[in-house]
Design an enzyme around this catalytic site. Structure first.
Site, PDB file in Angstrom:
ATOM      1  N   ASN A  14     -18.271 -18.837  42.474  1.00 19.10           N
ATOM      2  CA  ASN A  14     -17.669 -17.882  43.421  1.00 19.10           C
ATOM      3  C   ASN A  14     -18.377 -16.528  43.344  1.00 19.10           C
ATOM      4  O   ASN A  14     -18.597 -15.870  44.365  1.00 19.10           O
ATOM      5  CB  ASN A  14     -16.176 -17.723  43.133  1.00 19.10           C
ATOM      6  CG  ASN A  14     -15.362 -18.837  43.769  1.00 19.10           C
ATOM      7  OD1 ASN A  14     -15.228 -18.898  44.980  1.00 19.10           O
ATOM      8  ND2 ASN A  14     -14.849 -19.745  42.963  1.00 19.10           N
ATOM      9  N   ARG A  65      -4.368  -9.790  22.785  1.00 21.46           N
ATOM     10  CA  ARG A  65      -4.613  -9.614  24.214  1.00 21.46           C
ATOM     11  C   ARG A  65      -4.775  -8.151  24.594  1.00 21.46           C
ATOM     12  O   ARG A  65      -5.616  -7.797  25.414  1.00 21.46           O
ATOM     13  CB  ARG A  65      -3.496 -10.263  25.031  1.00 21.46           C
ATOM     14  CG  ARG A  65      -3.924 -10.416  26.477  1.00 21.46           C
ATOM     15  CD  ARG A  65      -2.921 -11.153  27.292  1.00 21.46           C
ATOM     16  NE  ARG A  65      -1.761 -10.328  27.549  1.00 21.46           N
ATOM     17  CZ  ARG A  65      -0.639 -10.776  28.093  1.00 21.46           C
ATOM     18  NH1 ARG A  65      -0.521 -12.037  28.389  1.00 21.46           N
ATOM     19  NH2 ARG A  65       0.365  -9.972  28.332  1.00 21.46           N
ATOM     20  N   ARG A  91      -8.710 -15.695  31.508  1.00 21.77           N
ATOM     21  CA  ARG A  91      -7.846 -15.049  30.514  1.00 21.77           C
ATOM     22  C   ARG A  91      -6.682 -14.406  31.257  1.00 21.77           C
ATOM     23  O   ARG A  91      -6.862 -13.861  32.349  1.00 21.77           O
ATOM     24  CB  ARG A  91      -8.582 -13.956  29.738  1.00 21.77           C
ATOM     25  CG  ARG A  91      -9.831 -14.393  29.046  1.00 21.77           C
ATOM     26  CD  ARG A  91      -9.633 -15.454  28.000  1.00 21.77           C
ATOM     27  NE  ARG A  91      -8.774 -15.050  26.896  1.00 21.77           N
ATOM     28  CZ  ARG A  91      -8.494 -15.817  25.854  1.00 21.77           C
ATOM     29  NH1 ARG A  91      -8.982 -17.051  25.791  1.00 21.77           N
ATOM     30  NH2 ARG A  91      -7.716 -15.390  24.893  1.00 21.77           N
ATOM     31  N   ILE A  92      -5.521 -14.452  30.625  1.00 21.99           N
ATOM     32  CA  ILE A  92      -4.355 -13.790  31.210  1.00 21.99           C
ATOM     33  C   ILE A  92      -4.450 -12.306  30.898  1.00 21.99           C
ATOM     34  O   ILE A  92      -4.706 -11.915  29.750  1.00 21.99           O
ATOM     35  CB  ILE A  92      -3.062 -14.412  30.666  1.00 21.99           C
ATOM     36  CG1 ILE A  92      -2.955 -15.850  31.163  1.00 21.99           C
ATOM     37  CG2 ILE A  92      -1.843 -13.593  31.089  1.00 21.99           C
ATOM     38  CD1 ILE A  92      -1.784 -16.626  30.602  1.00 21.99           C
ATOM     39  N   HIS A 109      -7.433 -18.500  43.294  1.00 25.15           N
ATOM     40  CA  HIS A 109      -6.787 -19.571  42.535  1.00 25.15           C
ATOM     41  C   HIS A 109      -6.876 -20.852  43.373  1.00 25.15           C
ATOM     42  O   HIS A 109      -6.634 -20.820  44.576  1.00 25.15           O
ATOM     43  CB  HIS A 109      -5.318 -19.207  42.266  1.00 25.15           C
ATOM     44  CG  HIS A 109      -4.624 -20.236  41.432  1.00 25.15           C
ATOM     45  ND1 HIS A 109      -4.902 -20.406  40.096  1.00 25.15           N
ATOM     46  CD2 HIS A 109      -3.695 -21.165  41.754  1.00 25.15           C
ATOM     47  CE1 HIS A 109      -4.164 -21.399  39.626  1.00 25.15           C
ATOM     48  NE2 HIS A 109      -3.423 -21.876  40.604  1.00 25.15           N
ATOM     49  N   THR A 141      -1.010  -9.218  40.499  1.00 29.18           N
ATOM     50  CA  THR A 141       0.147  -8.531  39.926  1.00 29.18           C
ATOM     51  C   THR A 141       0.303  -9.066  38.494  1.00 29.18           C
ATOM     52  O   THR A 141      -0.366 -10.033  38.125  1.00 29.18           O
ATOM     53  CB  THR A 141       1.430  -8.817  40.731  1.00 29.18           C
ATOM     54  OG1 THR A 141       1.700 -10.219  40.658  1.00 29.18           O
ATOM     55  CG2 THR A 141       1.302  -8.377  42.175  1.00 29.18           C
ATOM     56  N   GLU A 174     -13.502 -22.276  48.763  1.00 34.24           N
ATOM     57  CA  GLU A 174     -13.410 -21.011  48.005  1.00 34.24           C
ATOM     58  C   GLU A 174     -14.634 -20.147  48.296  1.00 34.24           C
ATOM     59  O   GLU A 174     -14.537 -18.921  48.419  1.00 34.24           O
ATOM     60  CB  GLU A 174     -13.318 -21.299  46.498  1.00 34.24           C
ATOM     61  CG  GLU A 174     -12.038 -21.998  46.070  1.00 34.24           C
ATOM     62  CD  GLU A 174     -11.974 -22.202  44.560  1.00 34.24           C
ATOM     63  OE1 GLU A 174     -12.329 -21.282  43.804  1.00 34.24           O
ATOM     64  OE2 GLU A 174     -11.547 -23.294  44.133  1.00 34.24           O
TER      65      GLU A 174
HETATM   66  C1  GAR Z   1     -12.533 -21.830  40.714  1.00 35.77           C
HETATM   67  O1  GAR Z   1     -12.114 -23.053  41.234  1.00 35.77           O
HETATM   68  C2  GAR Z   1     -11.385 -20.827  40.727  1.00 35.77           C
HETATM   69  O2  GAR Z   1     -10.546 -20.966  41.834  1.00 35.77           O
HETATM   70  C3  GAR Z   1     -10.672 -21.167  39.447  1.00 35.77           C
HETATM   71  O3  GAR Z   1     -11.689 -21.420  38.530  1.00 35.77           O
HETATM   72  C4  GAR Z   1     -12.837 -21.943  39.221  1.00 35.77           C
HETATM   73  C5  GAR Z   1     -14.027 -21.109  38.829  1.00 35.77           C
HETATM   74  O4  GAR Z   1     -15.219 -21.636  39.348  1.00 35.77           O
HETATM   75  N1  GAR Z   1      -9.803 -20.096  39.038  1.00 35.77           N
HETATM   76  C6  GAR Z   1      -8.622 -20.278  38.451  1.00 35.77           C
HETATM   77  O5  GAR Z   1      -8.174 -21.365  38.165  1.00 35.77           O
HETATM   78  C7  GAR Z   1      -7.844 -18.994  38.149  1.00 35.77           C
HETATM   79  N2  GAR Z   1      -6.492 -19.260  37.852  1.00 35.77           N
HETATM   80  P1  GAR Z   1     -16.529 -20.732  39.407  1.00 35.77           P
HETATM   81  O6  GAR Z   1     -16.715 -20.164  37.989  1.00 35.77           O
HETATM   82  O7  GAR Z   1     -17.624 -21.703  39.756  1.00 35.77           O
HETATM   83  O8  GAR Z   1     -16.315 -19.660  40.431  1.00 35.77           O
END
Ligand code: GAR
Length: 208
Positions: A14, A65, A91-92, A109, A141, A174
């Site tokens: 992404n 954290r 990470r949260i 997400h 948030t 995405e």
């Molecule tokens: C993506 O699918 C993103 O939506 C997800 O991790 C992947 C990262 O892929 N994110 C989450 O699950 C956040 N809660 P990438 O490193 O190739 O962009």
């Protein structure tokens, strides 16, 4: 020019899509840094090859954290960002961190939020018998995978799909919706009104 900082944990596809679209489409913005919480995050190599500043805030070195959040914020603030983009950042983040970047912190997400926050979204969607899945770009948030929704993609579940085929088709969407949402942000085309995000030009916020 708006300054974008992108946070990754792994592959960074992404992040790549955002960097590429930003250059190709000449957004009024620069990706000024890519920051990872793991030294081995694959996406760092792409950023370095593009001449983008990189930094690692290793979560293993910061077990608490709050300490990780503080170290991250210090590193992020060195780059004076207008927008912080979480792109597969796993990470949260604590409430104080989220408040610090209120209104300028985006996440993607891989589910149609508010369904399936957290991990293993595609497996859980298949187990629930969903016929439509997707991805969501949202302002962050303090609640996990929650916040005003900027844009969603909808992907039909096909006969024979497993979590890997589904993940691949959702990921392709995405790479469309995240760059578009970031572009809208840096062009000042988003407004948040009582928790609802509007695209000021009236463009559709759904990719079907
Ligand atoms: C993506 O699918 C993103 O939506 C997800 O991790 C992947 C990262 O892929 N994110 C989450 O699950 C956040 N809660 P990438 O490193 O190739 O962009």
């Amino acid at each position: 020019m708006k300054r974008i900082v992108i946070l990754i944990s792994g592959r960074g596809s992404n992040m790549e899509a955002i960097v590429q679209r930003c250059t190709e489409q000449q957004w009024p913005a620069d990706v000024v840094a890519v920051i990872a919480n793991r030294p081995d995050a694959q996406g760092l190599a792409f950023a370095r090859a593009r001449g983008i500043a990189t930094a690692v805030v290793d979560h293993m070195a910061q077990p608490a954290r709050e300490a990780l959040d503080a170290a991250l914020a210090t590193t992020i603030d060195r780059f004076a960002p207008d927008l912080v983009v979480l792109a597969g950042f796993m990470r949260i983040l604590g409430a104080a961190f989220v408040r610090r970047y209120d209104g300028r912190l985006l996440n993607i997400h891989p589910s149609l939020l508010p369904a399936f926050p957290g991990l293993h979204t595609h497996r859980r969607a298949l187990e629930a018998g969903c016929k439509l899945v997707g991805a969501t770009v949202h302002f962050v948030t303090p609640a996990l995978d929650h916040g005003p929704i900027v844009m969603q993609s909808a992907v039909p579940v096909l006969a024979g799909d497993d979590e890997h085929t589904l993940a691949a088709r959702v990921l392709a969407t995405e790479h469309v919706i995240y760059p578009l949402a970031v572009r809208w942000f840096v062009e000042g085309r988003l407004a948040v009104d009582h928790g609802i995000v509007r695209q000021l030009d009236g463009a559709s916020q759904v990719l079907m």
